[in-house]
Design an enzyme around this catalytic site. Structure first.
Site, PDB file in Angstrom:
ATOM      1  N   SER A 145       0.862  -1.186   0.000  1.00  0.00           N
ATOM      2  CA  SER A 145       0.000   0.000   0.000  1.00  0.00           C
ATOM      3  C   SER A 145       0.891   1.226   0.000  1.00  0.00           C
ATOM      4  CB  SER A 145      -0.843  -0.016   1.280  1.00  0.00           C
ATOM      5  OG  SER A 145      -1.376   1.271   1.555  1.00  0.00           O
ATOM      6  N   TYR A 158      -2.538  -1.331  10.393  1.00  0.00           N
ATOM      7  CA  TYR A 158      -2.462  -1.467   8.932  1.00  0.00           C
ATOM      8  C   TYR A 158      -1.121  -0.932   8.408  1.00  0.00           C
ATOM      9  CZ  TYR A 158      -4.058  -1.163   4.047  1.00  0.00           C
ATOM     10  OH  TYR A 158      -4.201  -1.303   2.694  1.00  0.00           O
TER      11      TYR A 158
END
Ligand code: BGC
EC number: 1.1.1.47
Length: 261
Positions: A145, A158
Protein backbone atom coordinates in the site's frame (compact mmCIF):
# COMPACT_ATOMS: atom_id res chain seq x y z
CA UNK A 1 -1.81 -8.75 -23.35
CA UNK A 2 1.18 -10.72 -22.10
CA UNK A 3 1.33 -13.87 -24.17
CA UNK A 4 3.70 -15.64 -21.77
CA UNK A 5 0.94 -15.64 -19.12
CA UNK A 6 -1.24 -17.95 -21.22
CA UNK A 7 -1.52 -21.27 -19.35
CA UNK A 8 0.42 -19.99 -16.32
CA UNK A 9 -0.92 -20.95 -12.89
CA UNK A 10 -1.63 -18.08 -10.53
CA UNK A 11 -3.01 -18.27 -6.99
CA UNK A 12 -4.61 -15.12 -5.57
CA UNK A 13 -5.64 -14.76 -1.93
CA UNK A 14 -8.72 -12.71 -1.10
CA UNK A 15 -9.92 -12.98 -4.68
CA UNK A 16 -13.71 -12.94 -4.22
CA UNK A 17 -13.85 -9.13 -4.28
CA UNK A 18 -11.93 -5.90 -4.74
CA UNK A 19 -8.38 -5.95 -6.05
CA UNK A 20 -8.19 -9.75 -5.85
CA UNK A 21 -11.23 -10.12 -8.05
CA UNK A 22 -9.94 -7.58 -10.59
CA UNK A 23 -6.63 -9.42 -10.77
CA UNK A 24 -8.36 -12.80 -11.17
CA UNK A 25 -10.40 -11.44 -14.09
CA UNK A 26 -7.36 -9.88 -15.76
CA UNK A 27 -5.39 -13.12 -15.46
CA UNK A 28 -8.44 -14.83 -16.95
CA UNK A 29 -8.25 -12.48 -19.93
CA UNK A 30 -4.61 -13.47 -20.24
CA UNK A 31 -5.83 -17.09 -20.41
CA UNK A 32 -4.07 -18.07 -17.22
CA UNK A 33 -5.22 -20.72 -14.75
CA UNK A 34 -6.45 -19.00 -11.63
CA UNK A 35 -6.81 -20.31 -8.08
CA UNK A 36 -9.34 -18.02 -6.42
CA UNK A 37 -8.95 -18.08 -2.65
CA UNK A 38 -11.79 -16.70 -0.56
CA UNK A 39 -12.37 -16.45 3.18
CA UNK A 40 -16.14 -16.58 3.67
CA UNK A 41 -17.88 -15.40 0.53
CA UNK A 42 -18.30 -18.58 -1.47
CA UNK A 43 -21.04 -17.15 -3.67
CA UNK A 44 -18.92 -14.25 -4.85
CA UNK A 45 -15.92 -16.54 -5.35
CA UNK A 46 -18.04 -18.80 -7.56
CA UNK A 47 -19.14 -15.87 -9.68
CA UNK A 48 -15.50 -14.68 -10.03
CA UNK A 49 -14.68 -18.22 -11.13
CA UNK A 50 -17.38 -18.12 -13.81
CA UNK A 51 -16.21 -14.71 -15.01
CA UNK A 52 -12.61 -15.92 -15.27
CA UNK A 53 -13.76 -18.90 -17.31
CA UNK A 54 -15.88 -16.68 -19.54
CA UNK A 55 -12.91 -14.41 -20.10
CA UNK A 56 -10.89 -17.35 -21.44
CA UNK A 57 -9.05 -18.63 -18.39
CA UNK A 58 -9.41 -21.69 -16.22
CA UNK A 59 -10.38 -21.30 -12.58
CA UNK A 60 -10.96 -23.03 -9.29
CA UNK A 61 -12.21 -21.53 -6.02
CA UNK A 62 -10.77 -22.58 -2.67
CA UNK A 63 -11.82 -21.50 0.81
CA UNK A 64 -9.04 -20.62 3.21
CA UNK A 65 -8.05 -18.34 6.05
CA UNK A 66 -4.63 -16.86 5.22
CA UNK A 67 -3.76 -16.62 8.91
CA UNK A 68 -3.83 -20.42 9.14
CA UNK A 69 -0.78 -22.34 8.02
CA UNK A 70 -2.74 -25.40 6.88
CA UNK A 71 -5.15 -23.30 4.82
CA UNK A 72 -2.32 -21.51 3.02
CA UNK A 73 -0.60 -24.82 2.31
CA UNK A 74 -3.88 -26.01 0.85
CA UNK A 75 -4.04 -23.03 -1.54
CA UNK A 76 -0.67 -23.98 -3.05
CA UNK A 77 -1.61 -27.67 -3.06
CA UNK A 78 -4.87 -26.85 -4.85
CA UNK A 79 -2.92 -25.12 -7.63
CA UNK A 80 -0.70 -28.17 -8.01
CA UNK A 81 -3.55 -30.68 -7.81
CA UNK A 82 -5.88 -28.85 -10.20
CA UNK A 83 -3.43 -27.29 -12.64
CA UNK A 84 -0.17 -29.23 -12.19
CA UNK A 85 2.05 -26.46 -10.82
CA UNK A 86 2.27 -22.94 -9.44
CA UNK A 87 3.96 -20.05 -11.28
CA UNK A 88 2.66 -16.91 -9.58
CA UNK A 89 1.51 -16.36 -5.99
CA UNK A 90 -0.35 -13.14 -5.21
CA UNK A 91 -0.76 -12.41 -1.51
CA UNK A 92 -3.60 -9.96 -1.63
CA UNK A 93 -5.95 -10.68 1.29
CA UNK A 94 -6.12 -7.71 3.62
CA UNK A 95 -8.25 -5.98 6.23
CA UNK A 96 -8.36 -2.59 7.94
CA UNK A 97 -10.45 -0.68 10.50
CA UNK A 98 -9.98 2.79 12.02
CA UNK A 99 -9.31 3.04 15.77
CA UNK A 100 -7.32 5.66 17.71
CA UNK A 101 -4.03 3.95 18.51
CA UNK A 102 -4.24 4.46 22.28
CA UNK A 103 -7.59 2.66 22.32
CA UNK A 104 -6.83 -0.09 19.86
CA UNK A 105 -7.83 -3.50 21.23
CA UNK A 106 -5.14 -6.15 20.92
CA UNK A 107 -7.65 -8.20 18.92
CA UNK A 108 -7.82 -5.54 16.19
CA UNK A 109 -4.03 -5.29 16.08
CA UNK A 110 -3.63 -9.07 15.91
CA UNK A 111 -6.29 -9.50 13.24
CA UNK A 112 -4.75 -6.95 10.88
CA UNK A 113 -1.16 -8.07 11.44
CA UNK A 114 -2.02 -11.75 11.08
CA UNK A 115 -4.09 -11.27 7.92
CA UNK A 116 -2.03 -8.65 6.09
CA UNK A 117 1.52 -9.49 7.19
CA UNK A 118 1.59 -13.05 8.50
CA UNK A 119 -0.80 -14.11 5.72
CA UNK A 120 1.53 -12.64 3.10
CA UNK A 121 4.48 -14.32 4.78
CA UNK A 122 2.79 -17.73 4.79
CA UNK A 123 1.76 -17.35 1.15
CA UNK A 124 5.27 -16.27 0.17
CA UNK A 125 6.87 -19.07 2.17
CA UNK A 126 4.68 -21.82 0.77
CA UNK A 127 5.04 -20.60 -2.82
CA UNK A 128 8.82 -20.19 -2.55
CA UNK A 129 9.14 -23.61 -0.91
CA UNK A 130 7.34 -25.11 -3.90
CA UNK A 131 9.47 -23.15 -6.38
CA UNK A 132 12.75 -24.17 -4.67
CA UNK A 133 11.80 -27.84 -4.39
CA UNK A 134 10.70 -27.98 -8.02
CA UNK A 135 13.33 -25.74 -9.55
CA UNK A 136 10.81 -23.19 -10.72
CA UNK A 137 11.75 -19.56 -11.37
CA UNK A 138 8.48 -18.51 -9.81
CA UNK A 139 6.98 -15.20 -9.00
CA UNK A 140 5.57 -13.74 -5.77
CA UNK A 141 3.58 -10.51 -5.66
CA UNK A 142 2.53 -9.02 -2.34
CA UNK A 143 -0.18 -6.43 -1.96
CA UNK A 144 1.33 -3.57 -0.04
CA UNK A 145 0.00 0.00 0.00
CA UNK A 146 1.04 3.62 -0.10
CA UNK A 147 0.99 3.08 3.67
CA UNK A 148 4.22 1.12 3.54
CA UNK A 149 5.72 4.63 3.42
CA UNK A 150 2.96 7.06 4.45
CA UNK A 151 2.12 6.96 8.19
CA UNK A 152 -1.63 6.55 8.78
CA UNK A 153 -3.19 7.73 12.03
CA UNK A 154 -6.10 5.53 13.26
CA UNK A 155 -4.65 2.67 11.21
CA UNK A 156 -1.44 1.92 13.10
CA UNK A 157 -1.94 -1.84 12.69
CA UNK A 158 -2.46 -1.47 8.93
CA UNK A 159 0.53 0.85 8.44
CA UNK A 160 2.71 -1.48 10.53
CA UNK A 161 1.57 -4.48 8.45
CA UNK A 162 2.39 -2.74 5.17
CA UNK A 163 5.72 -1.40 6.49
CA UNK A 164 6.47 -5.00 7.43
CA UNK A 165 5.55 -6.23 3.97
CA UNK A 166 8.03 -3.76 2.46
CA UNK A 167 11.04 -5.27 4.23
CA UNK A 168 9.70 -8.79 4.05
CA UNK A 169 9.50 -8.54 0.27
CA UNK A 170 12.92 -6.91 -0.03
CA UNK A 171 14.45 -9.62 2.16
CA UNK A 172 12.82 -12.47 0.23
CA UNK A 173 13.80 -10.89 -3.08
CA UNK A 174 17.43 -10.75 -1.98
CA UNK A 175 17.40 -14.25 -0.54
CA UNK A 176 15.93 -15.97 -3.59
CA UNK A 177 17.25 -13.85 -6.47
CA UNK A 178 20.05 -16.37 -7.13
CA UNK A 179 17.38 -18.97 -7.89
CA UNK A 180 15.58 -16.67 -10.32
CA UNK A 181 12.59 -16.28 -8.02
CA UNK A 182 11.23 -12.73 -8.11
CA UNK A 183 9.37 -11.09 -5.22
CA UNK A 184 7.74 -7.68 -5.62
CA UNK A 185 5.09 -5.47 -4.04
CA UNK A 186 2.29 -3.47 -5.51
CA UNK A 187 1.55 -0.27 -3.58
CA UNK A 188 -1.94 0.93 -4.46
CA UNK A 189 -3.25 4.31 -3.34
CA UNK A 190 -6.96 4.98 -2.91
CA UNK A 191 -8.88 2.56 -5.13
CA UNK A 192 -12.60 2.01 -5.73
CA UNK A 193 -13.02 -1.27 -3.86
CA UNK A 194 -15.47 -2.60 -1.23
CA UNK A 195 -12.92 -1.85 1.55
CA UNK A 196 -13.43 1.85 0.72
CA UNK A 197 -17.08 1.76 -0.39
CA UNK A 198 -18.51 3.42 2.70
CA UNK A 199 -15.90 6.19 2.68
CA UNK A 200 -16.31 7.00 -1.00
CA UNK A 201 -20.12 6.89 -0.81
CA UNK A 202 -19.87 10.10 1.22
CA UNK A 203 -19.18 12.92 -1.28
CA UNK A 204 -17.33 15.01 1.33
CA UNK A 205 -14.94 12.20 2.26
CA UNK A 206 -14.49 11.25 -1.39
CA UNK A 207 -13.57 14.81 -2.35
CA UNK A 208 -11.17 14.99 0.57
CA UNK A 209 -9.36 11.83 -0.57
CA UNK A 210 -9.29 13.08 -4.18
CA UNK A 211 -7.59 16.25 -2.99
CA UNK A 212 -4.69 14.05 -1.78
CA UNK A 213 -4.18 12.50 -5.23
CA UNK A 214 -2.16 14.63 -7.68
CA UNK A 215 -3.86 12.92 -10.63
CA UNK A 216 -7.18 13.96 -9.12
CA UNK A 217 -9.15 10.73 -9.15
CA UNK A 218 -9.63 7.52 -7.18
CA UNK A 219 -8.10 4.58 -9.01
CA UNK A 220 -10.00 1.65 -10.46
CA UNK A 221 -9.18 -1.97 -9.52
CA UNK A 222 -8.32 -2.66 -13.18
CA UNK A 223 -5.46 -0.17 -12.91
CA UNK A 224 -3.95 -2.31 -10.17
CA UNK A 225 -4.61 -5.55 -12.07
CA UNK A 226 -2.67 -4.06 -14.99
CA UNK A 227 0.36 -3.67 -12.72
CA UNK A 228 -0.01 -7.23 -11.42
CA UNK A 229 0.07 -8.83 -14.89
CA UNK A 230 3.13 -6.79 -15.84
CA UNK A 231 4.96 -7.85 -12.65
CA UNK A 232 3.95 -11.47 -13.31
CA UNK A 233 5.02 -11.44 -16.95
CA UNK A 234 8.47 -11.81 -18.44
CA UNK A 235 8.32 -8.15 -19.46
CA UNK A 236 9.46 -7.41 -15.89
CA UNK A 237 12.08 -10.18 -15.87
CA UNK A 238 14.84 -8.04 -14.31
CA UNK A 239 12.61 -6.50 -11.63
CA UNK A 240 12.76 -7.83 -8.08
CA UNK A 241 12.44 -6.40 -4.57
CA UNK A 242 10.53 -3.28 -5.55
CA UNK A 243 7.25 -1.73 -4.56
CA UNK A 244 5.52 -0.48 -7.66
CA UNK A 245 3.27 2.32 -6.47
CA UNK A 246 0.10 2.77 -8.50
CA UNK A 247 -1.35 5.70 -6.63
CA UNK A 248 -1.94 8.67 -8.96
CA UNK A 249 1.03 10.34 -7.27
CA UNK A 250 -0.25 10.05 -3.68
CA UNK A 251 3.20 9.16 -2.35
CA UNK A 252 4.76 12.25 -3.92
CA UNK A 253 3.93 14.76 -1.15
CA UNK A 254 0.80 16.25 -2.79
CA UNK A 255 0.69 19.06 -0.21
CA UNK A 256 3.74 20.54 -1.98
CA UNK A 257 1.91 20.84 -5.30
CA UNK A 258 2.06 24.18 -7.14
CA UNK A 259 5.24 25.27 -5.45
CA UNK A 260 3.88 25.39 -1.89
CA UNK A 261 6.36 25.11 0.92
C1 BGC B 1 -6.25 1.59 1.97
C2 BGC B 1 -7.37 2.53 1.59
C3 BGC B 1 -6.90 3.96 1.55
C4 BGC B 1 -5.63 4.09 0.72
C5 BGC B 1 -5.06 5.50 0.73
C6 BGC B 1 -5.06 1.85 1.06
O1 BGC B 1 -4.02 1.00 1.40
O2 BGC B 1 -6.69 0.26 1.85
O3 BGC B 1 -8.43 2.38 2.50
O4 BGC B 1 -7.90 4.79 0.99
O5 BGC B 1 -4.66 3.19 1.19
O6 BGC B 1 -4.98 6.04 2.02
Amino acid sequence: MYTDLKGKVVAITGASSGLGKAMALRFGQEQAKVVINYFNNEKDAQSVKEEVQKAGGEAVAVQGDVTKEEDVKNIVQTAVKEFGTLDIMINNAGVENPVPSHEMPLNDWNKVISTNLTGAFLGSREAIKYYVENNIKGNVINMSSVHEMIPWPLFVHYAASKGGIKLMTETLALEYAPKGIRVNNIGPGAINTPINAEKFADPVQKKDVESMIPMGYIGEPEEIAAVAVWLASKESSYVTGITLFADGGMTKYPSFQAGRG
